[in-house]
Design a protein around this motif. Structure first.
Motif, short mmCIF file in Angstrom:
data_model
loop_
_atom_site.label_atom_id
_atom_site.label_comp_id
_atom_site.label_asym_id
_atom_site.label_seq_id
_atom_site.Cartn_x
_atom_site.Cartn_y
_atom_site.Cartn_z
N MET A 1 0.82 -1.19 0.00
CA MET A 1 0.00 0.00 0.00
C MET A 1 0.87 1.27 0.00
SD MET A 1 -3.34 0.02 2.36
CE MET A 1 -3.70 1.58 3.06
N ALA A 2 1.92 1.26 0.86
CA ALA A 2 2.80 2.42 0.95
C ALA A 2 3.59 2.60 -0.34
CB ALA A 2 3.75 2.27 2.13
N GLU A 3 4.02 1.48 -0.93
CA GLU A 3 4.79 1.56 -2.16
C GLU A 3 3.96 2.11 -3.31
OE1 GLU A 3 6.47 -2.30 -2.91
OE2 GLU A 3 7.74 -2.19 -1.13
N GLU A 4 2.69 1.78 -3.35
CA GLU A 4 1.80 2.27 -4.40
C GLU A 4 1.69 3.81 -4.36
OE1 GLU A 4 -1.96 0.39 -3.78
OE2 GLU A 4 -1.12 -1.62 -4.09
N GLN A 5 1.69 4.36 -3.15
CA GLN A 5 1.54 5.81 -2.98
C GLN A 5 2.90 6.52 -2.98
OE1 GLN A 5 -0.74 6.38 0.58
NE2 GLN A 5 -2.51 5.25 -0.21
N LEU A 7 5.18 6.37 -0.68
CA LEU A 7 5.42 6.87 0.67
C LEU A 7 6.10 5.80 1.51
CD1 LEU A 7 1.99 8.66 1.26
CD2 LEU A 7 4.17 9.76 0.75
N ASP A 8 6.37 6.10 2.78
CA ASP A 8 7.05 5.17 3.68
C ASP A 8 6.09 4.69 4.76
OD1 ASP A 8 9.61 5.63 2.43
OD2 ASP A 8 9.62 7.58 3.44
N LEU A 9 6.30 3.45 5.21
CA LEU A 9 5.54 2.88 6.32
C LEU A 9 6.39 3.11 7.57
CD1 LEU A 9 3.04 1.23 7.20
CD2 LEU A 9 4.44 -0.81 6.93
N VAL A 10 5.92 3.96 8.49
CA VAL A 10 6.69 4.34 9.67
C VAL A 10 6.00 3.82 10.92
CG1 VAL A 10 7.66 6.27 10.98
CG2 VAL A 10 7.51 6.40 8.51
N GLU A 11 6.79 3.14 11.78
CA GLU A 11 6.27 2.61 13.04
C GLU A 11 6.28 3.75 14.06
OE1 GLU A 11 6.82 -1.53 15.47
OE2 GLU A 11 8.62 -0.56 14.71
N ILE A 12 5.10 4.15 14.53
CA ILE A 12 4.97 5.29 15.44
C ILE A 12 5.23 4.87 16.89
CG2 ILE A 12 3.43 7.11 16.29
CD1 ILE A 12 4.30 7.46 13.36
N SER A 13 4.51 3.86 17.37
CA SER A 13 4.74 3.38 18.75
C SER A 13 4.84 1.85 18.73
CB SER A 13 3.65 3.86 19.69
OG SER A 13 2.39 3.43 19.24
N PRO A 14 6.06 1.33 18.80
CA PRO A 14 6.27 -0.11 18.70
C PRO A 14 5.82 -0.89 19.93
CG PRO A 14 8.36 1.01 19.06
CD PRO A 14 7.32 2.06 18.87
N LYS A 15 5.70 -0.24 21.07
CA LYS A 15 5.35 -0.95 22.31
C LYS A 15 3.85 -1.18 22.46
CE LYS A 15 9.39 0.34 24.99
NZ LYS A 15 10.12 1.46 24.47
N ALA A 16 3.05 -0.48 21.66
CA ALA A 16 1.59 -0.62 21.76
C ALA A 16 1.16 -1.98 21.23
CB ALA A 16 0.92 0.49 20.97
N LYS A 17 0.02 -2.46 21.69
CA LYS A 17 -0.55 -3.73 21.21
C LYS A 17 -1.81 -3.43 20.43
CE LYS A 17 2.12 -6.71 23.40
NZ LYS A 17 3.05 -7.57 22.81
N PRO A 18 -1.92 -3.63 19.19
CA PRO A 18 -0.87 -3.93 18.20
C PRO A 18 -0.04 -2.69 17.92
CG PRO A 18 -2.96 -3.58 17.11
CD PRO A 18 -3.23 -3.52 18.59
N CYS A 21 1.39 1.99 13.15
CA CYS A 21 2.18 2.40 11.99
C CYS A 21 1.38 3.41 11.18
CB CYS A 21 2.52 1.20 11.11
SG CYS A 21 3.58 0.01 11.94
N LYS A 22 2.11 4.28 10.47
CA LYS A 22 1.48 5.27 9.60
C LYS A 22 2.15 5.25 8.24
CE LYS A 22 -0.34 9.04 12.41
NZ LYS A 22 -0.15 10.44 12.78
N ILE A 23 1.39 5.58 7.22
CA ILE A 23 1.95 5.72 5.89
C ILE A 23 2.16 7.22 5.67
CG2 ILE A 23 1.55 5.42 3.43
CD1 ILE A 23 -0.19 2.99 4.15
N ILE A 24 3.44 7.64 5.70
CA ILE A 24 3.76 9.06 5.55
C ILE A 24 5.05 9.22 4.77
CG2 ILE A 24 2.61 9.89 7.63
CD1 ILE A 24 5.26 9.74 9.08
N ASP A 25 5.33 10.45 4.36
CA ASP A 25 6.62 10.77 3.74
C ASP A 25 7.61 10.98 4.89
OD1 ASP A 25 8.72 11.59 2.22
OD2 ASP A 25 7.77 13.42 1.47
#
Length: 135
Positions: A1-5, A7-18, A21-25
């Motif tokens: 999905m990120a590659e199509e746009q 953009l980059d897939l960025v992990e915002i808070s890795p400790k959260a369950k689940p 992640c956000k798709i942003i530049d």
């Protein structure tokens, strides 16, 4: 999905369950983060320290004059460094210097609080007073 746009897939808070992640530049995200930090740094208050110098045998008029300046400095939000400078043999009047600084601290109690009690460092007896927070 990120590659199509493209953009980059960025992990915002890795400790959260689940994990969140956000798709942003990512470059734009880093730029905005730096911009926010710079704005926060600019808003941070810079502490100014004003000095007032006394002699061990400062007269009443001179004391009142300097106390008036000390009140103005504290009301403006600056820290105050009050010190008694002992020249030559005047070091024998240590008690007078301490009494002078304690008297100043007592009279400035409503404008600021003592951060450091009078302490002798070399030929100087130093005391710091911080302004009270205004609400």
């Amino acid at each position: 999905m990120a590659e199509e746009q493209a953009l980059d897939l960025v992990e915002i808070s890795p400790k959260a369950k689940p994990p969140v992640c956000k798709i942003i530049d990512y470059k734009k995200y880093l730029y905005e983060q730096k911009k926010r930090e710079k704005a926060m740094k600019a808003k941070a208050t810079k502490v100014t320290i004003k000095e007032i110098r006394f002699g061990p045998q400062t007269d009443e008029h001179d004391y009142e004059f300097k106390k008036k300046h000390a009140i103005k400095f504290l009301q403006d939000g600056a820290k105050l460094k009050a010190f008694v400078f002992f020249k030559g043999r005047s070091i024998i009047f240590k008690e007078q210097g301490q009494i002078l600084l304690l008297k100043l601290a007592q009279e400035l109690e409503e404008y600021g609080k003592v951060e450091q009690m009078p302490k002798l460092e070399g030929k100087r007896m130093i005391m710091f007073i911080a302004p009270k927070k205004t609400k």
